[in-house]
Write an enzyme that holds these catalytic residues in place. Structure first.
Site, PDB file in Angstrom:
ATOM      1  N   TYR A   1      -4.366  -0.239  -7.745  1.00  6.07           N
ATOM      2  CA  TYR A   1      -5.105  -0.616  -6.280  1.00  6.07           C
ATOM      3  C   TYR A   1      -5.656  -2.197  -6.467  1.00  6.07           C
ATOM      4  CZ  TYR A   1      -8.589   1.421  -3.745  1.00  6.07           C
ATOM      5  OH  TYR A   1      -9.078   1.510  -1.950  1.00  6.07           O
TER       6      TYR A   1
ATOM      7  N   LYS B   1      -5.246  -4.014  -2.732  1.00  5.87           N
ATOM      8  CA  LYS B   1      -6.472  -4.203  -1.884  1.00  5.87           C
ATOM      9  C   LYS B   1      -6.687  -5.819  -1.780  1.00  5.87           C
ATOM     10  CE  LYS B   1      -7.607  -0.022  -0.540  1.00  5.87           C
ATOM     11  NZ  LYS B   1      -7.373   0.496   1.063  1.00  5.87           N
TER      12      LYS B   1
END
Length: 251
Positions: free
Chosen positions: A152, A156
């Site tokens: 993640y 991001k």
């Protein structure tokens, strides 16, 4: 008076995406509410139309090239040329690196990065023709690193580099690209994290708020407000930026 544009918000069946869709509608735009399950989008669409807005529920897997192309073409046919894109769709598959599977990694990359790329590539065709556009990508404070989120965090952080490159390439066509990096936002996703950790959501939020300078957790409306600014006519000289909406400063 605000010029009505057509916006697409991905991952908009609930949480941040749903609130962004509602906010863009209240700003005067027509909104395509896009998520994996079209039926799940209907309540958001119904709420918007009940308030006098124009909205369309669209089911699509943003990581599927054909599905993205068909979805954007449908939006153009039924609502008009989409010139506002909010790439919000995302999933989490948290685990420490030694336990993270290839599937955990690939699925997160597919939805966040591949999805944002496919959506932006499709929508920019309409934006460049219209000589006006707004792309808002959802990053996260996790882009700075977060234990148990190698996939993640990488996705991001990648969204930020992707955003800056879009700003460089599309600026000459009147298209801006910016990113928003939320901190702790109270959504079904963070509630699920609390459940997975074996704590109540209220306790989870209380503990998080103690670490935030403004002493509260964020709400989806906080992110929707930031999106509203980036999507506005007045933000035409703001591009390639990353705005941390986290209740305090981030590096």
């Amino acid at each position: 008076m605000t010029t009505q544009r057509v916006a697409i918000v991905t991952g908009a069946a609930r949480g941040i995406g749903a609130e962004v869709a509602r906010r863009l509608s209240s700003d005067g735009h027509a909104v395509a509410v896009l998520d994996l399950d079209e039926a799940a989008c209907q309540s958001v669409v119904d709420g918007i139309t009940a308030s006098g807005g124009r909205a369309l529920a669209v089911g699509a897997d943003v990581s599927d090239e054909g599905a993205v192309k068909a979805a954007v073409e449908r939006v153009a046919a039924e609502l008009g040329a989409p010139t506002i894109l909010v790439n919000n769709a995302g999933i989490i598959r948290d685990n420490l690196i030694f336990k993270m599977t290839l599937s955990d990694w690939d699925s997160v990359m597919a939805v966040h990065l591949r999805g944002a790329f496919l959506m932006a590539r499709e929508v920019q065709t309409y934006q460049t023709k219209e000589k006006w556009g707004r792309i808002v990508n959802l990053s996260s404070t996790s882009a700075l690193g977060n234990r148990g989120q190698a996939n993640y965090s990488a996705a991001k952080a990648g969204m930020q580099g992707f955003t800056k490159t879009l700003a460089l390439e599309l600026g000459r066509f009147g298209v801006t690209a910016n990113a928003i990096a939320p901190g702790f936002i109270a959504t079904e996703m963070t509630a699920a994290t609390a459940e997975r950790m074996g704590v109540t959501f209220d306790d989870f939020k209380t503990a998080a708020a103690r670490e935030i300078p403004v002493q509260r957790v964020g709400e989806p409306a906080d992110i929707a407000h930031a999106v509203s600014f980036y999507a506005s006519e007045g933000a035409g000289f703001v591009s390639g930026q990353v705005l941390y909406v986290a209740g305090g400063p981030k590096d």
